[in-house]
Each structure stands twice: as C-alpha cells, then as structure tokens.
Design a protein around this motif. Sequence first.
Motif, mmCIF file in Angstrom:
data_model
loop_
_atom_site.group_PDB
_atom_site.id
_atom_site.type_symbol
_atom_site.label_atom_id
_atom_site.label_comp_id
_atom_site.label_asym_id
_atom_site.label_seq_id
_atom_site.Cartn_x
_atom_site.Cartn_y
_atom_site.Cartn_z
ATOM 1 N N GLY A 205 0.894 -1.279 -0.008
ATOM 2 C CA GLY A 205 -0.096 -0.037 -0.166
ATOM 3 C C GLY A 205 0.851 1.111 0.012
ATOM 4 N N TYR A 206 1.990 1.289 0.704
ATOM 5 C CA TYR A 206 2.847 2.398 0.736
ATOM 6 C C TYR A 206 3.734 2.452 -0.561
ATOM 7 C CZ TYR A 206 7.022 5.194 1.566
ATOM 8 O OH TYR A 206 7.861 6.305 1.345
ATOM 9 N N ASP A 207 4.021 1.411 -1.077
ATOM 10 C CA ASP A 207 4.751 1.364 -2.260
ATOM 11 C C ASP A 207 3.854 1.839 -3.293
ATOM 12 O OD1 ASP A 207 6.966 -0.033 -0.916
ATOM 13 O OD2 ASP A 207 6.384 -2.101 -1.718
ATOM 14 N N ALA A 208 2.536 1.604 -3.476
ATOM 15 C CA ALA A 208 1.633 1.964 -4.338
ATOM 16 C C ALA A 208 1.496 3.580 -4.209
ATOM 17 C CB ALA A 208 0.488 1.227 -4.473
ATOM 18 N N TRP A 209 1.564 3.828 -3.258
ATOM 19 C CA TRP A 209 1.406 5.569 -2.989
ATOM 20 C C TRP A 209 2.458 6.324 -3.230
ATOM 21 C CZ3 TRP A 209 3.639 8.338 1.224
ATOM 22 C CH2 TRP A 209 3.312 9.732 1.590
ATOM 23 N N ALA A 210 3.606 5.545 -2.960
ATOM 24 C CA ALA A 210 4.912 6.285 -3.479
ATOM 25 C C ALA A 210 4.991 6.196 -5.269
ATOM 26 C CB ALA A 210 6.186 5.299 -2.929
ATOM 27 N N ARG A 216 -1.004 13.508 -2.634
ATOM 28 C CA ARG A 216 -2.145 13.400 -1.640
ATOM 29 C C ARG A 216 -3.642 13.496 -2.422
ATOM 30 N NH1 ARG A 216 -0.787 16.125 3.104
ATOM 31 N NH2 ARG A 216 1.509 15.821 3.403
ATOM 32 N N ARG A 217 -3.821 12.241 -2.577
ATOM 33 C CA ARG A 217 -4.712 11.803 -3.611
ATOM 34 C C ARG A 217 -5.404 10.512 -3.206
ATOM 35 N NH1 ARG A 217 -1.952 11.666 -7.967
ATOM 36 N NH2 ARG A 217 -2.178 14.084 -8.406
ATOM 37 N N LYS A 218 -6.670 10.463 -3.213
ATOM 38 C CA LYS A 218 -7.449 9.102 -2.948
ATOM 39 C C LYS A 218 -7.637 8.097 -4.330
ATOM 40 C CE LYS A 218 -9.638 10.532 1.294
ATOM 41 N NZ LYS A 218 -11.047 11.222 1.860
ATOM 42 N N VAL A 219 -7.467 6.895 -4.027
ATOM 43 C CA VAL A 219 -7.467 5.946 -5.180
ATOM 44 C C VAL A 219 -8.755 5.066 -5.154
ATOM 45 C CG1 VAL A 219 -6.314 4.509 -6.696
ATOM 46 C CG2 VAL A 219 -5.131 6.295 -5.334
ATOM 47 N N PRO A 220 -10.049 5.166 -5.622
ATOM 48 C CA PRO A 220 -11.301 4.589 -5.388
ATOM 49 C C PRO A 220 -10.861 3.242 -6.399
ATOM 50 C CG PRO A 220 -11.982 6.754 -6.072
ATOM 51 C CD PRO A 220 -10.528 6.681 -6.248
ATOM 52 N N VAL A 221 -11.199 2.156 -5.442
ATOM 53 C CA VAL A 221 -10.924 0.713 -6.396
ATOM 54 C C VAL A 221 -12.095 -0.247 -6.022
ATOM 55 C CG1 VAL A 221 -9.458 -1.373 -6.597
ATOM 56 C CG2 VAL A 221 -8.482 1.005 -6.671
ATOM 57 N N LEU A 222 -12.660 -0.977 -6.901
ATOM 58 C CA LEU A 222 -13.580 -1.840 -6.913
ATOM 59 C C LEU A 222 -12.851 -3.255 -7.100
ATOM 60 C CD1 LEU A 222 -16.310 -3.318 -6.876
ATOM 61 C CD2 LEU A 222 -16.463 -2.747 -9.471
ATOM 62 N N VAL A 223 -12.927 -4.155 -6.157
ATOM 63 C CA VAL A 223 -12.242 -5.617 -6.079
ATOM 64 C C VAL A 223 -13.245 -6.475 -6.177
ATOM 65 C CG1 VAL A 223 -10.685 -7.149 -5.109
ATOM 66 C CG2 VAL A 223 -10.352 -4.885 -4.890
ATOM 67 N N TYR A 250 -2.535 6.496 3.185
ATOM 68 C CA TYR A 250 -1.553 7.563 3.047
ATOM 69 C C TYR A 250 -1.822 8.718 1.999
ATOM 70 C CZ TYR A 250 2.002 4.362 4.717
ATOM 71 O OH TYR A 250 2.978 3.642 5.621
ATOM 72 N N GLY A 251 -2.706 8.534 1.033
ATOM 73 C CA GLY A 251 -3.207 9.333 0.188
ATOM 74 C C GLY A 251 -3.797 10.490 0.712
ATOM 75 N N ASP A 252 -4.637 10.125 1.630
ATOM 76 C CA ASP A 252 -5.540 11.421 2.232
ATOM 77 C C ASP A 252 -4.860 12.436 3.047
ATOM 78 O OD1 ASP A 252 -5.210 10.093 4.169
ATOM 79 O OD2 ASP A 252 -7.185 10.247 5.161
ATOM 80 N N ASP A 253 -3.599 12.201 3.633
ATOM 81 C CA ASP A 253 -3.156 12.959 4.581
ATOM 82 C C ASP A 253 -1.506 12.728 4.618
ATOM 83 O OD1 ASP A 253 -2.960 10.781 6.236
ATOM 84 O OD2 ASP A 253 -4.160 11.670 7.611
ATOM 85 N N GLY A 254 -1.117 11.825 3.855
ATOM 86 C CA GLY A 254 0.579 11.645 4.044
ATOM 87 C C GLY A 254 0.749 10.538 5.056
ATOM 88 N N SER A 255 -0.049 10.170 5.881
ATOM 89 C CA SER A 255 0.418 9.453 7.048
ATOM 90 C C SER A 255 -0.133 8.051 7.071
ATOM 91 C CB SER A 255 0.124 10.080 8.218
ATOM 92 O OG SER A 255 0.847 11.591 8.067
ATOM 93 N N ASN A 256 0.339 7.275 7.584
ATOM 94 C CA ASN A 256 -0.342 5.814 8.040
ATOM 95 C C ASN A 256 -0.613 6.092 9.528
ATOM 96 O OD1 ASN A 256 -0.751 3.139 8.460
ATOM 97 N ND2 ASN A 256 1.364 2.779 9.057
ATOM 98 N N ASN A 257 -2.227 6.436 9.381
ATOM 99 C CA ASN A 257 -2.814 6.782 10.839
ATOM 100 C C ASN A 257 -3.988 6.292 10.814
ATOM 101 O OD1 ASN A 257 -3.820 8.418 9.069
ATOM 102 N ND2 ASN A 257 -3.008 10.259 9.903
ATOM 103 N N ASN A 258 -4.437 5.355 10.101
ATOM 104 C CA ASN A 258 -5.817 4.794 9.880
ATOM 105 C C ASN A 258 -6.959 5.358 9.780
ATOM 106 O OD1 ASN A 258 -7.265 2.281 9.948
ATOM 107 N ND2 ASN A 258 -8.047 2.513 12.092
ATOM 108 N N SER A 259 -6.670 6.864 9.091
ATOM 109 C CA SER A 259 -7.513 7.719 8.675
ATOM 110 C C SER A 259 -8.554 7.086 7.713
ATOM 111 C CB SER A 259 -6.892 9.372 8.286
ATOM 112 O OG SER A 259 -6.091 8.714 7.023
ATOM 113 N N VAL A 260 -7.934 6.336 6.879
ATOM 114 C CA VAL A 260 -8.845 5.485 6.112
ATOM 115 C C VAL A 260 -9.155 4.008 6.842
ATOM 116 C CG1 VAL A 260 -9.499 4.558 3.948
ATOM 117 C CG2 VAL A 260 -8.583 6.761 4.027
#
Length: 333
Positions: A205-210, A216-223, A250-260
Amino acid sequence: MSVTRKVQAMARMAVAVCALFSALGATPARAGEWVHGVYSNIWGTRSFQLWVPTGYQPGEPLPLVVGLHGCLQNPDQFAGLSRLNAKADAERFLVLYPNQAMYANGTQCWNFMFSSNQERGIGEPSLIVGMVDWVKGHYAVDSRRVYLGGVSAGAVMTSVLMACYSDVFTAGMVGAGAMYKAATTASGSLYAMTFGSIYSPDDRGYDAWACSGKARRKVPVLVVHGTSDDVVNPVNGQQAARQFLQTNDYGDDGSNNNSVSNTPARTTSGVSAGGRKYTVRDYVSNGVLLVQHIEIQGMGHAWPGGDGAFPFADPAGPDGTTIMWDFFKQHSR
C-alpha cells in the motif's frame, strides 16, 4: 442573394468547417464503431481498439473507460465477454482496449510481474497511458472521468496503473486479479496466483502510494473475485482491497494513521438472477465509497454476468459490467 450564390456560400462554409476539423485532428469516427490504432514509445509498440459510442458528438467531453483483457484474450473477446460496448452506448462513454502483443507474451498476458512494468514512466504501463493520451488528443474526453478495469492479468495491470498513475485514472476495477507488486518475478507470480502474495498488503500500500509520487490523492478501487477461483486464489482479492485501503490511508493526509479505516462501513449480501450469492463490503471515507470488495460465491476465474459465448464468463453471476460502471460514475476528479 440569389439561390445559386447562397448554395455556393454554403458549400464554401462546409469546406471551411471540414478543413478546420481536419486541422485540429478532431474529425470523429461515425458513432457506434471501432477505431483501430497502434501506439509506440521507447518501451515498445502495441495495438489498440477504441469504441466510439452511439451519440458521440465532437467537442462534448465524455468519460473514458480503459478495458484490459486477460490472458488468452484480445480486445474483441474482452469486449464481447463484458458487453462493455453496449454499456458505453447506453451510458455514453468511450472505451479504449489496449492489446497485448503475442511477441511480448505468447499467451497475451500483460507482464505485470516484471519490475520493468511496475513503475511510473516505463514499460507496458507507459504504453497504456500513452494510448490514453492519444485518445484525449483525438476525441473529446472528460479528464476528470477516466476509468480503468480489467480481468485476470488485465486486473493486475490495473493495480499497477492505479498505483503509479493515480493522476490519470479516477477509479479502477480489479476483477479476478491481485494487488500491486503481488509478485516481482515469473515464479513469484505463479506462487502468488496459487497461494496469495508473500508480501504485506500494507507494505505494498505504501509502495503504491509512492509510485505516483506520494500524492495527496485518494484512489477509489472496486475489487471483484469469485470464491471458487482456482486460477487466482481469492486471497489475492482480499490482499488487493487491503493494499488499496492502505494506499488511500497515505493518500488522504500523507500518514499511516488509519484515517482510512480497513473496517468496512457496511456489509451487505445479495443473490444474482442466476442464483449466485455474493457479499459486498463497502469501505467509506468522509462519506465517499472509496473501496468496494465483492466476493461471489461459487464463481471461478471469470467475469461475472459475462456472455457465455466467450471464455472466462460466468453468466450466472451478477452483471459485473453494470457493477463496475455504477462504481465508476460515483467518482470524478
């Protein structure tokens, strides 16, 4: 003005208008037809097909959906399997179908497992994005609504593109696929498809964000995945959902903080007209459906609700194309 002079004036105007469209490269194909093309860059050459829907009008921006076929498929077969062109005609959007070359992979699988195709600006992902740019240069495309969906190998390539080009694609669907960098070698890919990736979805998940530049962008995905998939283990669908949740954290605020949150906001179930039971898990952030994970009971390696005349169809399943489009149209830049 005489009738003759009026006719001559109208003829001159028509010629001028045609010349203008030609100069701008904007002369459209007839609505409801295929356009065939080839795109090349330093990473190679691939053909593509574009479906121009009924009702297309030059100058009126339409959404664009990119459809990525699986192994042993081509654009015609994926279009037939998914009935995506009929949906495009009904809902009015363009559909781009990149075609994997047999010289690049003898079974026409996208080579998602190699590092040369897992980063921004290189390899097969760059070819597909180049095709998107070509369509934007020749047709009226709403850049706020460019979507991407695939099945099997096309679904794993979808994960790569959603990770590395989150500025290009607004939302994506991973159908019977796997997460970003589920494997980095051919042998690792075989293992991942059989047992699930050895890598942590949170790390990926981090690698994808990087890969998109830590945007600072959200990525909507259907699986979407079948519980009886014996080609791509269903655990890959679970890992893909978790990976994109972490990417969005990471994409919403740049941190791994469970904000999503990785806990679904709601879980529902249903039964298709063909009798397939399915479970839907919705992950919502600030009122927006960000990740949706659908597991279809008893479905194998297939496109749900697909046309049974084509390989990899599960006609008994819910209509995967409608599910995909309904998810996409909730999202715009």
